[in-house]
Design an enzyme around this catalytic site. Structure first.
Site, mmCIF file in Angstrom:
data_model
loop_
_atom_site.group_PDB
_atom_site.id
_atom_site.type_symbol
_atom_site.label_atom_id
_atom_site.label_comp_id
_atom_site.label_asym_id
_atom_site.label_seq_id
_atom_site.Cartn_x
_atom_site.Cartn_y
_atom_site.Cartn_z
ATOM 1 N N PRO A 2 9.296 -0.986 -9.121
ATOM 2 C CA PRO A 2 9.068 -2.198 -8.338
ATOM 3 C C PRO A 2 10.382 -2.878 -7.953
ATOM 4 O O PRO A 2 11.241 -3.108 -8.799
ATOM 5 C CB PRO A 2 8.251 -3.078 -9.296
ATOM 6 N N GLU A 3 10.538 -3.167 -6.665
ATOM 7 C CA GLU A 3 11.729 -3.842 -6.171
ATOM 8 C C GLU A 3 11.331 -5.246 -5.709
ATOM 9 O O GLU A 3 10.215 -5.695 -5.954
ATOM 10 C CB GLU A 3 12.358 -3.024 -5.037
#
Length: 279
Positions: A2-3
């Site tokens: 996840p960014e």
């Protein structure tokens, strides 16, 4: 992993639902990246404020008569946060990869993280340790008005590091994870191998515009789901379906028709067009 877009989507889907919730119980599963920093029982009775984001961290403020501070959460490489809206005691059983659970009068918040690189850490505030230490090296937020092309160029000045590697480091600007850095550099027409100190004012402006457009579109589409990510409603992201270069090595460039390439930088795959993107 996840960014920034995935973390921002998670924040947006949780913030209103948790604001004002009173903690009834907290439970730990297997150890995460760092210890919680307090006994779970110390969270009982605290009331949640409005969740915010800094880089890829989420901050859930909690306040009570005896204790004030909050939880700093990180999704690691494979984590996701979900909120089961069922009343306390009626929530679905926790799965084997749920390693933190916060039961409240608004539902049960769960961190699911198969690889356990995520974290939930208590801090007495964002400006004190451990939160201050964990956030200290983060660069500027991509949508911060203070991040101008001149500020971006100043952060890149004197670095011989390839621009893609510098973007991934996150100490100049946060949020440009592997997919989004590749896509933004393509949009800006910059070869990912270009040394930072060769990117002048005009290209800094193009790069900043491209980063904001790319990250903004990713947030609109719910982020990217390549393996594990789901938002707080359990929905997958869709940005990967619009990627112009990421994962498309060997395909024709959508802009000029040349064959897209894949190289490895800092142990991560980089995708680019050798025709459109200039050093």
């Amino acid at each position: 992993m996840p960014e920034l877009p995935e973390v921002e989507v998670t924040r947006a889907t949780l913030a209103g639902r948790l604001h004002g919730a009173v903690v009834r119980q907290a439970r730990l599963g297997k150890p995460l990246r760092w210890p919680l920093g307090c006994v779970p029982e110390a969270l009982v009775g605290l009331q949640a404020g409005e969740m915010s984001r800094r880089g890829k961290y989420l901050w859930l403020p909690l306040q009570g008569v005896q204790r004030t501070g909050g939880l700093l959460l990180h999704l690691g490489m494979s984590g996701s946060l979900g909120l089961d809206d069922a009343p306390p005691g009626a929530a679905a059983p926790a799965g084997p990869h749920v390693h933190f659970e916060l039961q409240s009068d608004r539902g049960t918040l769960r961190l699911t993280d198969p690889r356990r690189f995520g974290a939930v850490v208590w801090s007495d505030g964002l400006g004190v340790d451990p939160a201050a230490r964990l956030l200290a090296r983060l660069g500027m937020e991509p949508f911060d008005p203070a991040l101008t092309p001149a500020a971006l160029r100043l952060g890149l000045r004197g670095r011989r590091t390839p621009i893609k590697t510098a973007l991934l480091a996150g100490d100049v600007v946060v949020g440009a994870g592997n997919i989004y850095a590749s896509e933004a550099l393509f949009r800006a027409g910059i070869d990912p191998r270009t040394p930072c100190d060769r990117i002048g004012p005009v290209r800094c402006e193009r790069l900043l515009d491209a980063l904001r457009l790319t990250l903004g579109r990713a947030i609109e589409l719910g982020g990217s789901t390549l393996r594990d990510f789901r938002d707080a409603h359990g929905m997958s992201g869709a940005f990967q379906d619009e990627a112009q270069v990421y994962g498309r090595d060997g395909a024709p460039c959508p802009r000029c028709g040349q064959t897209l390439r894949r190289i490895v930088q800092a142990q991560r795959s980089t995708y680019f067009c050798p025709g459109c993107q200039r050093r």
